[in-house]
Scaffold this active site. Structure first.
Site, short mmCIF file in Angstrom:
data_model
loop_
_atom_site.label_atom_id
_atom_site.label_comp_id
_atom_site.label_asym_id
_atom_site.label_seq_id
_atom_site.Cartn_x
_atom_site.Cartn_y
_atom_site.Cartn_z
N LYS A 484 150.40 59.28 -27.90
CA LYS A 484 149.08 58.80 -28.36
C LYS A 484 148.26 59.97 -28.90
O LYS A 484 148.58 61.13 -28.63
CB LYS A 484 148.36 58.15 -27.20
CG LYS A 484 148.14 59.11 -26.04
CD LYS A 484 147.74 58.39 -24.77
CE LYS A 484 147.51 59.40 -23.67
NZ LYS A 484 147.72 58.84 -22.36
N TYR A 710 125.13 84.32 -36.66
CA TYR A 710 123.92 83.51 -36.74
C TYR A 710 122.94 83.79 -35.60
O TYR A 710 123.34 83.97 -34.45
CB TYR A 710 124.29 82.02 -36.64
CG TYR A 710 124.85 81.45 -37.93
CD1 TYR A 710 124.08 81.44 -39.09
CD2 TYR A 710 126.13 80.91 -37.96
CE1 TYR A 710 124.60 80.90 -40.27
CE2 TYR A 710 126.64 80.37 -39.12
CZ TYR A 710 125.87 80.36 -40.28
OH TYR A 710 126.37 79.83 -41.42
#
Ligand SMILES: *Cc1c(COP(=O)(O)O)cnc(C)c1O
Length: 815
Positions: A484, A710
């Protein structure tokens, strides 16, 4: 197949020593690839080259209980022997009996080039409407064909098999085993020709396959073929295809500047296709497919759709972008004069000024065949290669026959070590090597830096890990592999295909879509869908997927859909029992009503299962045991009321390692395949199957106090070197491990991530490590391990793996 040992012995007039009533569903002939030993016999095949009998001990070690062999070895206990006079003949007799007793429509494909492509394409086109069995890979020989035929079972309606010969007389034997109803003759060329006196003899041999065919679909571009077929088989339905105008089915207009489509004429009809393939070999193979689709009654509209959706068959003329603006065309599938010509045709559609050829010795032909290499040089000289690398001692002898600048090497290794490849730039590079030259290595060298960031999946490790878990189980216990969520992030059909090849009994997916993807990629193993959404029942049935049924409501909806579609046979479903997870499933008090309904509907309970909430937590043992006991009670209640015993399963990976007494008839493995285990004893034996890695993009010297990234979240504590790594949160690296919460591995040392993680990049502090730009960076596997990395992210490996974004290239490695 499905025979008892006694039946097999009778069919093949062999002798049996041991148990006469064992069921045999598979015959394995390669002891290295035995994955499931359940109902599997090992055949020791003796050929003039090799004796399979030396692999009998390995097969027995793996748990095989039935051996088919020419000789009896008395030293093993508990083994049933089928003693045969000739192992190859045995296989052929059994295959003949088997195929004769299945009323399927058979298609036999022979020819020199294109057999595998045509077979794979036909399979892609047919299996959805007609359950189809096909030869695996290019199994087409005296042994490969029978092995392929034996895969046929009740459920199949169509069988597509390749038939190949290497010398005169072989086709007669093969035709006696297998007489296809529909015959296809692909392109005839000089492959294997050294064993034949001339082309005509080769053609005559190949045509023997069609002795009992009703229809022959053949490449009519070869005059001798046309003449022979028309004389020998004038009483049959004949359809010729090809590029020449006299064919019944042909290309009347190829793609060009004015015309954006390819026009095909099928007798008097015209079909038009958007052009995504233009080389002659591909188009000719597609014509063969069109002929068959017509025979199967598909509409032109459907045929155009199917042809457009064909997937390239791997290992054949693949093109990949290489380093230094090179384009690599790799065709290492087979190498003979014809396939070389086809490759030259193929590269001519690319608009590249400069071309480089890397060519190996050519086999299939007598070594001393001077004229062969003269011919090779002659056609090669017409291609205007800028430079040519010849690999192998045979071809190197003819160096001076090639006009271009030509270099010679005796081995691929020598070429790789020469560093010469590193100077190739802006070229179209054609790689054309016989298999033993392993030109894949050249390919990976040339394309290596294309994917700086990769998730590398080691399929051998996955198989190893499965076998470690298998060793904790009884040999007959089935295994369902949970694939899955894109196989826990590792890939879609690639993993499933590998597992299928190794005879996994079941595959488990979460949603119907995932199952459909697998089916579209040719996965035929039973697939359990754990979360069948209401809107998906239709495709579940269309694609032969098996739903988990977890409530009366779902059962009724699904049964109605079966009714609506008019499904005749009992449809397999899986009953989920709620035992303590409190997620999905039938509660104990609902069982009576469930069983009543099950009997009413057109369904067959293939399995009853439940899921353990805490198998990996030893402290919760009492709770787990309670779940198991509830499951035992409820499942027996269901099977007693049904009057048959469905497969039962409750163990996941952790369950296999701690609760193997409760393996019942099947287990479900997931994370264990990757190499993760809650059980330290088992963990020791596992191999990590997944590596997430990249390379350093840039290194900068940073002075004390300068900020990184940043918002200036990090300022260098002292002068240092900062490396920028091209992965970020968009690749699945959680932003929360920035600012020294997480580490990556460089030169086998952990270096800390500094500053905020960006979308596509992050920065690390190299400190004293003497790394250079371009050096490898390990995100996980090794140092740090996947478990350590999951720790930084404050989560579990499952989430880490399933969060790695799809844009990260998955690479599969396998011996
Ligand atoms: C995912 C899943 C598994 C596999 O679990 P692992 O812990 O990865 O072995 C087993 N059964 C069910 C129902 C699952 O959803």
């Amino acid at each position: 197949m499905n025979y008892t040992t006694k039946e097999i012995a009778e069919i093949t007039q062999s002798q049996i020593i041991g148990d006469k009533n064992l069921q045999i569903h598979h015959i394995a002939f390669d002891s290295r690839n035995i994955y499931s030993t359940l109902k599997t016999a090992f055949i020791a095949i003796n050929t003039h080259k090799n004796s399979g009998e030396k692999y009998i001990p390995q097969a027995i070690e793996k748990g095989i209980k039935v051996i088919i062999s020419e000789n009896f070895y008395s030293e093993y206990d508990g083994i049933t022997w089928i003693i045969v006079e000739n192992s190859v003949k045995f296989l052929q007799d059994l295959a003949h009996y088997h195929i004769e007793n299945h009323s399927i429509k058979t298609i036999g494909i022979t020819g020199s080039n294109g057999k595998t492509i045509v077979k794979e394409w036909l399979y892609q086109c047919l299996w959805n409407e007609f359950p189809t069995v096909k030869s695996p890979k290019s199994f087409n020989s005296q042994i490969g064909l029978p092995i392929s035929l034996l895969q046929t079972s009740e459920k199949h309606q169509v069988g597509i098999f390749e038939v190949g010969i290497s010398k005169p007389q072989e086709m007669k034997t093969l035709e006696e085993i297998f007489s296809p109803k529909i015959g296809i003759l692909t392109h005839i060329g000089t492959a294997h020709s050294s064993n034949f006196e001339n082309e005509l003899q080769l053609i005559k041999e190949k045509l023997i396959l069609f002795k009992n065919s009703e229809i022959i679909i053949y490449n009519g571009d070869n005059e001798q073929v046309c003449k022979e077929i028309k004389t020998q088989y004038s009483d049959k339905k004949l359809i010729s295809f090809g590029l020449k105008t006299h064919n019944d089915v042909k290309i009347i207009c190829n793609y060009n500047d004015r015309n954006q489509e390819i026009l095909v004429q099928y007798f008097s009809e015209k079909l038009s296709f958007p052009a995504n393939q233009r080389d002659e070999a591909t188009l000719t193979n597609a014509l063969a497919v069109i002929c068959i689709l017509k025979e199967f009654g598909f509409t032109n509209e459907k045929i155009v759709e199917k042809i457009n959706n064909l997937k390239a068959v791997e290992m054949r003329l693949e093109s990949v972008n290489g380093v230094r603006n090179n384009l690599i065309i790799n065709d290492s599938f087979n190498l003979d004069l014809d396939s070389l010509i086809i490759a030259y045709q193929f590269i001519n559609q690319y608009n590249r000024d400069e071309k480089t050829l890397i060519l190996s010795d050519i086999f299939d032909v007598k070594n001393d065949d001077v004229s062969l290499y003269h011919k090779v040089a002659e056609i090669t000289n017409q291609q205007n290669f800028k430079q040519i690398f010849l690999v192998g001692n045979q071809i190197s002898r003819f160096q001076e026959k090639f006009n271009a600048k030509t270099y010679t090497f005796s081995t691929t290794k020598e070429l790789l070590e020469s560093q010469q490849l590193n100077s190739i730039e802006n070229q179209l590079i054609l790689l054309k090597g016989a298999r033993i030259f392993e030109f894949e290595k050249i390919k990976s060298h040339l394309e290596l830096q294309k994917h700086d960031t990769v998730l590398e999946i080691n399929l051998n490790a996955i198989l190893h890990n499965i076998n470690v878990h298998k060793s904790l189980l009884k040999p007959e216990t089935k295994m369902c592999a949970m694939v899955k969520a894109y196989s826990y992030g590792l890939g879609g059909y690639e993993i499933a295909e590998f597992l299928q090849h190794h005879h996994i009994d079941y595959l488990g997916v979460a949603y119907a879509d995932e199952g459909v993807d697998l089916r579209k990629n040719g996965i035929t193993t039973p697939i359990l869908v754990m979360n069948p959404e209401q809107g998906s029942y239709d495709v579940i049935i269309d694609y032969n997927l098996e739903p988990e049924i977890y409530s009366l409501r779902v059962l009724e909806l699904f049964a109605n859909q079966l009714q609506l579609k008019g499904i005749q046979q009992k449809y397999p479903i899986h009953i989920k029992v709620e035992t303590g997870m409190h997620r999905l499933g039938f509660k104990e008090h609902e069982i009576d009503e469930l069983v009543e309904n099950l009997k009413k509907y057109n369904v067959k309970v293939a399995s009853i299962f439940s899921h353990l909430s805490s198998a990996d937590v030893p402290e919760e043992d009492d709770y787990t045991m309670e779940q198991i006991h509830t499951f035992q009670r409820v499942s027996s209640k269901i099977s007693e009321a049904l009057g048959y015993q469905p497969i039962r399963h409750i163990l996941n990976t952790a369950g296999i390692t701690y609760y193997s007494d409760y393996q019942f008839e099947m287990v479900r493995i997931g994370i264990g395949m990757v190499g993760i285990s809650a059980n330290p004893e088992v963990k020791k034996q596992l191999q990590s199957a997944v590596t997430f890695k990249t390379v350093i993009s840039q290194i900068s010297e940073v002075k004390q106090g300068e900020s990184i990234g940043y918002n200036r979240k990090y300022k260098a504590e002292k002068d240092t070197r900062i490396a920028t790594i091209p992965v970020g949160y968009a690749d699945g690296i959680p932003r929360l491990i920035g600012n020294k919460k997480g580490f990556v591995g460089i030169h086998n040392q952990k270096v800390s991530i500094v500053g905020n993680i960006c979308m596509d990049m992050l920065m690390v502090d190299l400190q004293n490590i003497k790394a250079k730009e371009g050096d490898e960076v390990i995100i996980f596997n090794g140092n740090p391990t996947l478990e350590e990395f999951s720790g930084y992210c404050q989560t579990i490996p499952y989430e880490v793996l399933t969060s790695i974004s799809r844009r990260v290239k998955r690479i599969y490695i396998k011996d």
